[in-house]
Design an enzyme around this catalytic site. Structure first.
Site, mmCIF file in Angstrom:
data_model
loop_
_atom_site.group_PDB
_atom_site.id
_atom_site.type_symbol
_atom_site.label_atom_id
_atom_site.label_comp_id
_atom_site.label_asym_id
_atom_site.label_seq_id
_atom_site.Cartn_x
_atom_site.Cartn_y
_atom_site.Cartn_z
ATOM 1 N N HIS A 111 0.838 -1.205 0.000
ATOM 2 C CA HIS A 111 0.000 0.000 0.000
ATOM 3 C C HIS A 111 0.871 1.253 0.000
ATOM 4 O O HIS A 111 0.680 2.162 -0.820
ATOM 5 C CB HIS A 111 -0.909 -0.019 1.233
ATOM 6 C CG HIS A 111 -1.785 1.181 1.382
ATOM 7 N ND1 HIS A 111 -3.138 1.155 1.128
ATOM 8 C CD2 HIS A 111 -1.500 2.458 1.748
ATOM 9 C CE1 HIS A 111 -3.649 2.357 1.337
ATOM 10 N NE2 HIS A 111 -2.669 3.172 1.719
ATOM 11 N N GLU A 112 1.828 1.309 0.913
ATOM 12 C CA GLU A 112 2.679 2.498 1.027
ATOM 13 C C GLU A 112 3.628 2.628 -0.161
ATOM 14 O O GLU A 112 3.843 3.734 -0.676
ATOM 15 C CB GLU A 112 3.467 2.450 2.341
ATOM 16 C CG GLU A 112 2.604 2.538 3.591
ATOM 17 C CD GLU A 112 1.809 3.828 3.657
ATOM 18 O OE1 GLU A 112 2.253 4.846 3.098
ATOM 19 O OE2 GLU A 112 0.721 3.811 4.264
ATOM 20 N N HIS A 146 1.944 4.207 -3.187
ATOM 21 C CA HIS A 146 1.844 5.672 -3.126
ATOM 22 C C HIS A 146 3.125 6.312 -3.662
ATOM 23 O O HIS A 146 3.089 7.232 -4.484
ATOM 24 C CB HIS A 146 1.634 6.136 -1.682
ATOM 25 C CG HIS A 146 0.242 5.949 -1.162
ATOM 26 N ND1 HIS A 146 -0.879 6.306 -1.873
ATOM 27 C CD2 HIS A 146 -0.199 5.452 0.026
ATOM 28 C CE1 HIS A 146 -1.958 6.044 -1.148
ATOM 29 N NE2 HIS A 146 -1.566 5.509 0.000
#
Length: 216
Positions: free
Chosen positions: A22-23, A26
């Site tokens: 997820h990170e 980004h």
């Protein structure tokens, strides 16, 4: 105690990968749109140690698992990683590109939910029982990623859904909406404590479940 250890082992890999990808997503999308901040900080990586927050990634989920074992009921895992640094001012079109940077995280979780769903299908075709270790882990992987996707899509700043909504609003409304950011996490905690959070998560969860079912 043995049951708790087994539960921790089952949840550990899905949780770590859900938060890590997820990170990293980004940071990767931010780089694509012109901001190398996360890359320069070494955060566009699948190395979990770069993203793990001792409290949000380890202590809080472990505490929730322990409470669920002590008092019963399915655990509603809640946690976070170290936020990936993004300098929105360095994006090619900051307000427009913000939505794609924000959407990358939930999209990564949906992608992982699909991968875990495909794992469930392959395990069943290979004759694995529903009580087997890997089958249970795959099911947990689906659940965790759908919850994280839904949670982050809530239209509350500083969550990803809040960034997406901010980028879609006209400038004047976006500016007014942005003033609510300091209260976003407080609102989220109130929703969680009062038990009304699931009511807002359910539409996103339902969409995620529908997509995942296509691969089961």
């Amino acid at each position: 105690m043995e049951d708790l250890i087994q539960t921790i082992v089952l949840y550990a890999l899905p949780v770590i990968f859900a938060i890590t990808l997820h990170e990293a997503a980004h940071g990767y999308v931010a780089r694509v749109f012109g901001d190398p901040t996360a890359t320069l900080a070494g955060r566009v990586t699948l190395n979990p140690t770069k993203h793990i927050d001792p409290v949000g990634t380890i202590a809080v989920p472990l505490g929730i698992l322990l409470m669920s074992k002590l008092f019963g009921g399915p655990p509603l895992l809640f946690g976070w990683a170290k936020p990936v640094p993004v300098d929105f001012g360095r994006l090619k079109n900051p307000k427009r590109d913000m939505r794609w940077v924000a959407l990358a995280g939930p999209a990564a979780n949906l992608f992982m939910a699909v991968l875990w769903a495909m794992s469930v299908r392959l395990l069943l075709e290979a004759g694995a029982g529903r009580e087997s270790f890997w089958f249970q882990m795959a099911v947990i992987g689906i659940q965790i990623n759908l919850v994280l996707m839904a949670l982050n899509l809530l239209p509350l700043l500083p969550l990803d859904g809040g960034r997406i909504l901010f980028s879609l609003l006209p400038n004047q409304l976006a500016w007014q909406y942005g003033r609510l950011e300091p209260y976003g996490m407080m609102i989220l905690i109130v929703l969680l404590v009062t038990g009304s959070l699931w009511m807002f998560l359910e539409p996103f969860m339902a969409l995620g479940r529908w997509i995942v079912q296509l691969f089961l």
